[in-house]
Write a protein that holds these residues in place. Structure first.
Motif, PDB file in Angstrom:
ATOM      1  N   TRP A 125      10.817  54.770  32.322  1.00 56.77           N
ATOM      2  CA  TRP A 125      10.410  55.993  33.027  1.00 56.77           C
ATOM      3  C   TRP A 125      10.479  55.726  34.521  1.00 56.77           C
ATOM      4  O   TRP A 125      10.068  54.654  34.979  1.00 56.77           O
ATOM      5  N   ALA A 126      10.996  56.688  35.279  1.00 56.95           N
ATOM      6  CA  ALA A 126      11.107  56.511  36.726  1.00 56.95           C
ATOM      7  C   ALA A 126      10.532  57.735  37.439  1.00 56.95           C
ATOM      8  O   ALA A 126      11.004  58.848  37.233  1.00 56.95           O
ATOM      9  N   ARG A 127       9.510  57.493  38.270  1.00 59.66           N
ATOM     10  CA  ARG A 127       8.892  58.596  39.014  1.00 59.66           C
ATOM     11  C   ARG A 127       9.841  59.152  40.071  1.00 59.66           C
ATOM     12  O   ARG A 127       9.818  60.332  40.376  1.00 59.66           O
TER      13      ARG A 127
ATOM     14  N   GLU B 139      12.554  54.006  41.930  1.00 56.22           N
ATOM     15  CA  GLU B 139      12.212  53.346  40.662  1.00 56.22           C
ATOM     16  C   GLU B 139      13.401  53.356  39.706  1.00 56.22           C
ATOM     17  O   GLU B 139      13.675  52.357  39.032  1.00 56.22           O
TER      18      GLU B 139
END
Lengths: 197, 492
Positions: free
Chosen positions: B87-89, B93
């Protein structure tokens, strides 16, 4: 907080008070357009693929004629005799690159869009073998042809890797002018088998 | 090795410069006309196109309104199918995840499938900073990358280049990064495509790691879908050992069956074909076939911000077909670079402010980059009401300036108008002044509108921007209320 939890929290906050209920109307179906095999053959040819229609007992001869002297690779269970062909038992990309052609079956044909779909089971082989050689000969039985996309979706197993093929590799990236033949097989030859013939 | 949109001027300035480029305008007019005609032909073939649009819009809307549930389902199905979910905000990221997976395999290059998400996060530049070369393999992306250029269209990033320019770029740049273009290269599109085939072949055959996006992600089956034409996508998705797909969280649909309307809508809207040459779908790892290590990076990067906007949320339904660009009279004339983003055109004019807010001047200029003609809404396969969102985003821009110490001229004008209109006596005085101005103008103005009414020429000062391209009719000599008093409401 992990990125996962943070994103899910943001999503929930963004939708706070928003009803998740949306009425999804069912997608319309294309009206019947006569003989499916005829339409399929016409639409496949529209992409400048080559279509040959023949009787079941003629398939091996037609495939041989199409291949000529080309060095062909075939999947493990093609169910056709292709003299001189290499059976794929995990060939490397470089080994496939020196093959001129590949012969496969298909899982389903879509008449409306002129599409063949491969699910890469044993009569079609791994994805790589129908990709690297420059000529793809695909044998489709008329009984495999369905009317439109939703019929195909219903038949296909999403757990399998699928490749939907509509004509040879093409691009419109230069002046939006369509030209056939980039990285995938530059020639697609569909052999459509009619059990009635 | 490609350029960057950072530091682009606001739309009006960028547009003025683009409009001066006659070659660009010719290239764009030719390309957009071609694609508009193709789309119109294949859409007309579908009798129930409107019902199909309604179904497509509903499928995406339903997925968005229950997004958290679908994302959790997707994560579970992908994991069960052997994929690793990240998961990447934000962009940083996401790029870090791709770089770290690539480095873990000890390689210094990746092959890439054309992907808007990876363009949005600036992945190529981030990987370059880590010493990893990212080879674009889509023909148009290759042209942009080799030309050290910027994308100007969602579907055809090199739409601003004509065949002669492409030939020039190939001859000049291919040799520096791999197999050079043949000396006898002509500007025939088929010959140029063949040169790209030869150039990229060695890169496909030796690649260990590939990076893709996804057009759709099916929650209940963990299936990713890539829609393409050239076969470069199939090469990247099939031959390397490792596949990393960067997928915006809005790409999720609930079920396998939901793909039906979308796979029918996208090719007809996008390239104007009944079906695109190749569509690949895969669910995690298939033993013995294709990449045996599969990563999926689920990307937010402003999407949850857009999701929270009740009017703008619909922009997340976008399936990146680019039909709205091809019909937009503004896009057709200024091209994609003026929008200062990988998402140009009408959809970019709403998506960028929704994803990032309107705090900077460049993004705040985008909602105004439209005549609100509505052609974009008419062609959108998932019925995004772009004009309404544009108007709403204009309101957001105005709202963002409410606290300014030095208000904008239009805010001052609006406040003055409100003060005048809120009092009958003040309004009467204003009407008298305007009647007087009308009499003066009527006598001295040299511009006459159809029907004989006088108009002003270009005004000086802050009014110049408005009157430079528009006629301002002279105010009537008599106001409605004066006329009513004089004629007793038309009875005398």
């Amino acid at each position: 907080m992990s990125a996962r939890d943070d994103i899910l929290r943001r999503v929930r906050e963004a939708l706070d008070g928003v009803s998740p209920a949306v009425a999804v109307p069912s997608a319309p179906r294309a009206p019947g357009r006569g003989d499916l095999a005829d339409l399929f053959a016409e639409r496949v040819a529209d992409y400048r693929a080559i279509v040959t229609r023949c009787a079941a007992e003629e398939v091996e001869r037609v495939v041989r004629d199409v291949l000529g002297p080309a060095r062909a690779v075939v999947p493990p269970s093609l169910g056709l005799d292709v003299p001189g062909a290499v059976v794929d038992e995990g060939l490397t990309a470089d080994e496939l690159d020196v093959c001129d052609a590949v012969v496969t079956r298909a899982r389903v044909g879509i008449a409306e869009t002129g599409t063949i779909v491969l699910d890469h089971t044993d009569d079609q082989g791994r994805r790589a073998i129908s990709l690297v050689p420059d000529l793809h000969v695909c044998v489709v039985d008329e009984s495999q042809v369905v009317a439109d996309v939703p019929d195909a979706i219903a038949l296909l197993d999403p757990a399998r890797p699928l490749t939907w093929v509509s004509g040879p590799s093409a691009t419109s990236d230069i002046e939006l002018d369509r030209v056939e033949g980039v990285h995938g097989p530059r020639t697609l030859h569909v052999v459509l088998v009619d059990p009635q013939l | 090795m490609s350029g960057t949109f950072v530091g682009m001027p606001a739309f009006p300035d960028a547009a003025r410069e683009a409009l001066g480029d006659t070659q660009l305008r010719r290239n764009l007019a030719h390309a957009t006309r071609t694609i508009r005609d193709k789309r119109a032909r294949v859409v007309a073939e579908v009798e129930d196109w409107e019902e199909l649009r309604l179904a497509g819009a509903a499928v995406k809307e339903a997925a968005l309104r229950d997004l958290a549930t679908h994302l959790e389902t997707l994560e579970a199905s992908l994991t069960a199918a052997g994929a690793t979910v990240h998961w990447a905000r934000d962009a940083e990221e996401a790029c870090a995840i791709v770089a770290s997976v690539t480095k873990a395999h000890g390689v210094d290059e990746v092959v890439k499938v054309k992907s808007m998400a990876t363009a949005e996060i600036g992945l190529n530049e981030a990987l370059e900073a880590e010493g990893i070369a990212a080879w674009e393999t889509d023909l148009a992306e290759l042209i942009v990358q080799l030309g050290d250029d910027l994308p100007s269209h969602i579907l055809v990033p090199a739409i601003h280049r004509n065949r002669a320019e492409v030939r020039e770029i190939f001859l000049r740049r291919m040799g520096a990064v791999g197999r050079p273009a043949p000396d006898d290269l002509t500007d025939e599109p088929a010959v140029l495509a063949a040169a790209a085939r030869e150039h990229l072949r060695e890169k496909f055959l030796r690649a260990t790691v590939a990076v893709s996006g996804a057009n759709f992600a099916v929650a209940d089956t963990g299936t990713l879908v890539v829609v393409e034409s050239e076969g470069n996508g199939r090469m990247c998705l099939t031959l390397p050992e490792v596949l990393i797909s960067v997928v915006g969280i809005e790409k999720v649909v609930a079920t396998w069956a939901d793909l039906d309307p979308l796979l029918r809508l996208l090719p007809r809207s996008s390239t104007g074909e009944r079906m695109n040459p190749y569509t690949s779908t895969w669910s995690g790892v298939t033993p013995g076939d294709g990449p045996q290590e599969v990563h999926v990076v689920l990307l937010d990067n402003g999407r949850t911000r857009a999701l929270a906007d009740d009017v703008g949320r619909q922009a997340l339904r976008c399936i990146r077909c680019s039909a709205c660009l091809n019909v937009c009279p503004v896009y057709e004339r200024v091209g994609g670079h003026a929008y200062g983003s990988v998402y140009p055109g009408p959809i970019g004019a709403i998506l960028n402010p929704l994803l990032h807010g309107v705090a900077d001047e460049q993004t705040a200029s985008l909602p105004y980059a439209s005549s609100l003609c509505g052609a974009c809404f008419e062609v959108c396969p998932v019925r995004i009401d772009i004009p309404s969102v544009l108007v709403d985003q204009r309101a957001a821009v105005v709202d963002s300036h409410r606290g300014d110490r030095v208000p904008k001229p239009e805010a001052v004008a609006m406040r003055a108008a409100a003060w005048t209109f809120s009092d009958a006596r003040r309004l009467r005085l204003a009407e008298r002044a305007s009647g007087l101005a009308g009499r003066v103008l009527g006598r001295f103005s040299r511009t006459t509108l159809p029907g004989g009414r006088a108009a002003t020429g270009r005004l000086p000062g802050p009014g110049a921007g408005w009157t430079g391209a528009r006629d301002l009719p002279a105010p009537p000599e008599e106001s409605f209320r004066e006329w009513w008093d004089r004629t007793d409401g038309g009875r005398s």
